[in-house]
Design an enzyme around this catalytic site. Structure first.
Site, short mmCIF file in Angstrom:
data_model
loop_
_atom_site.label_atom_id
_atom_site.label_comp_id
_atom_site.label_asym_id
_atom_site.label_seq_id
_atom_site.Cartn_x
_atom_site.Cartn_y
_atom_site.Cartn_z
CB SER A 55 -0.82 -0.02 1.36
OG SER A 55 -1.18 1.35 1.63
CG HIS A 91 -3.64 -2.17 -1.25
ND1 HIS A 91 -4.99 -2.99 -1.41
CD2 HIS A 91 -3.87 -1.22 -0.22
CE1 HIS A 91 -5.81 -2.61 -0.55
NE2 HIS A 91 -5.34 -1.62 0.01
CG ASP A 140 -4.91 2.24 0.89
OD1 ASP A 140 -3.71 2.08 1.36
OD2 ASP A 140 -5.79 1.10 0.90
CG MET A 146 -8.75 6.54 2.49
SD MET A 146 -7.78 6.68 3.96
CE MET A 146 -6.67 5.15 3.92
CG HIS A 168 -8.84 -0.77 0.25
ND1 HIS A 168 -8.15 -0.78 1.55
CD2 HIS A 168 -10.13 -0.81 0.57
CE1 HIS A 168 -8.88 -0.83 2.35
NE2 HIS A 168 -10.17 -1.32 1.86
CG MET A 214 -10.96 2.14 2.50
SD MET A 214 -9.67 2.26 3.33
CE MET A 214 -8.50 2.61 2.24
CG MET A 240 -10.53 -3.44 6.08
SD MET A 240 -9.03 -3.17 4.94
CE MET A 240 -8.19 -2.10 6.28
N GLY A 244 -2.68 4.30 7.38
CA GLY A 244 -1.53 3.21 7.56
C GLY A 244 -1.04 3.24 8.90
N GLY A 245 -0.02 2.24 9.31
CA GLY A 245 0.97 2.41 10.18
C GLY A 245 0.16 1.89 11.53
CG ASP A 254 -5.30 -3.27 3.61
OD1 ASP A 254 -6.34 -2.53 3.00
OD2 ASP A 254 -4.49 -2.92 3.86
N GLY A 255 -3.49 -4.29 6.30
CA GLY A 255 -3.48 -3.38 7.76
C GLY A 255 -2.62 -3.94 8.81
N GLY A 256 -1.41 -3.73 9.02
CA GLY A 256 -0.38 -3.87 9.98
C GLY A 256 0.08 -5.14 9.52
N GLY A 300 1.97 -1.98 3.90
CA GLY A 300 2.13 -0.53 3.83
C GLY A 300 3.60 -0.02 4.36
CB SER A 301 4.20 1.32 7.63
OG SER A 301 2.98 1.49 7.64
O1 LIG Z 1 -6.40 0.45 3.81
C1 LIG Z 1 -5.74 0.46 4.42
C2 LIG Z 1 -5.79 1.47 5.70
O2 LIG Z 1 -7.09 1.81 5.65
C3 LIG Z 1 -4.35 -0.15 4.31
O3 LIG Z 1 -4.03 -0.35 2.95
C4 LIG Z 1 -3.21 0.61 4.96
O4 LIG Z 1 -2.60 1.53 4.23
C5 LIG Z 1 -2.14 -0.44 5.16
O5 LIG Z 1 -0.88 0.18 5.70
P1 LIG Z 1 0.00 -0.69 6.80
O6 LIG Z 1 -1.07 -0.92 7.75
O7 LIG Z 1 0.34 -1.80 6.35
O8 LIG Z 1 0.91 0.30 7.19
FE LIG Z 2 -6.08 -0.73 2.03
#
Ligand SMILES: O=C(CO)[C@@H](O)[C@H](O)COP(=O)(O)O
Ligand SMILES: [Fe+2]
Length: 232
Positions: free
Chosen positions: A15, A40, A42, A44, A74, A76, A145, A152-153, A179-181, A201-202
């Site tokens: 991401s 990916h 995002d 929003m 993605h 959102m 999710m 992110g992060g 997706d996420g963390g 992402g991060s």
């Molecule tokens: O859709 C999302 C957040 O809403 C994700 O795609 C995050 O952007 C992923 O980033 P990390 O959590 O991996 O840093």
């Molecule tokens: Fe995402």
């Protein structure tokens, strides 16, 4: 590159939300040069989630610079059907909406496919996984999710893994994206639960060596698959 998982290939898709967005095209290229399978992106709208990123005009500019990269959108956004045509025209490959944002997911899926894109359907952490079941056969991917969408992060939510397990047990051949963390400390449990598409992402974008990090993520996934196959 991507490794097989229950008949599906395992793919890593960074991401770019936390990348240097003033250099978006270069950051996307850097991620692909580091061995990513897809991107990916995002989107929003500040309504469905308390954050604002970019829309189809940016995707339209990215596409000619990254002509063969798979854009996993993605979405959102509170009104996913509103953007289907524009995103398809801009060059998006896959359009993942959230089930929480439509009164008729089947109609939304149909519109996405009629526009020539692959369809993804996603759920937020508080949404029960069984709501996805009626639509599984008509989508190309399901997104689970593992953080509250919007930023992110954030910290990975391990209590989302039973949703992934449920889906993999009942639908062995579908694409399941987390997706996420997702990073070096959390991707193993995602793979063990049955995910085969990993948004990171991060962990990747902020890495000193994204190529090394992506390869390490792949190795962890491959080991988890091997372990699960040996335990059968
Ligand atoms: O859709 C999302 C957040 O809403 C994700 O795609 C995050 O952007 C992923 O980033 P990390 O959590 O991996 O840093
Ligand atoms: Fe995402």
């Amino acid at each position: 590159m991507a490794a097989p998982m229950c008949g599906r290939t395992c793919k890593i898709g960074p991401s770019i939300l936390n990348a240097d967005l003033s250099m978006l095209a270069a950051e996307c290229q850097r991620m692909m040069d580091s061995g990513s399978d897809y991107l990916h992106l995002d989107v929003m709208d500040g309504q469905f989630v308390p954050n604002l990123t970019f829309g189809h005009p940016v995707v339209k500019c990215l596409r000619p610079k990254l002509p063969s990269v798979f854009f996993d959108m993605h979405m959102m956004v509170a009104a996913p059907e509103q953007w289907v045509g524009d995103m398809a025209d801009a060059g998006a490959d896959q359009y993942t909406f959230h089930i929480e944002t439509t009164d008729d997911p089947a109609r939304t899926i149909r519109k996405i496919k009629e526009a020539g894109m692959k369809a993804g359907i996603g759920i937020k952490p508080k949404t029960p996984v069984h709501l996805l079941v009626p639509f599984i056969d008509s989508v190309d991917m399901v997104l689970i999710m593992t953080v509250e969408p919007g930023f992110g992060g954030q910290k990975f939510m391990a209590d989302m893994m039973p949703k992934v397990q449920f889906l993999r047990e009942h639908f062995p051949d579908i694409n399941i994206e987390v997706d996420g963390g997702v990073g070096l400390a959390t991707i193993q449990e995602c793979a063990e639960a049955g995910a085969n598409m990993f948004v990171s992402g991060s962990a990747v974008v902020n890495s000193d060596n994204p190529r090394e990090t992506i390869q390490a993520l792949r190795n962890i996934v491959a080991e988890a698959i091997q372990k699960s196959q040996l335990e059968r």
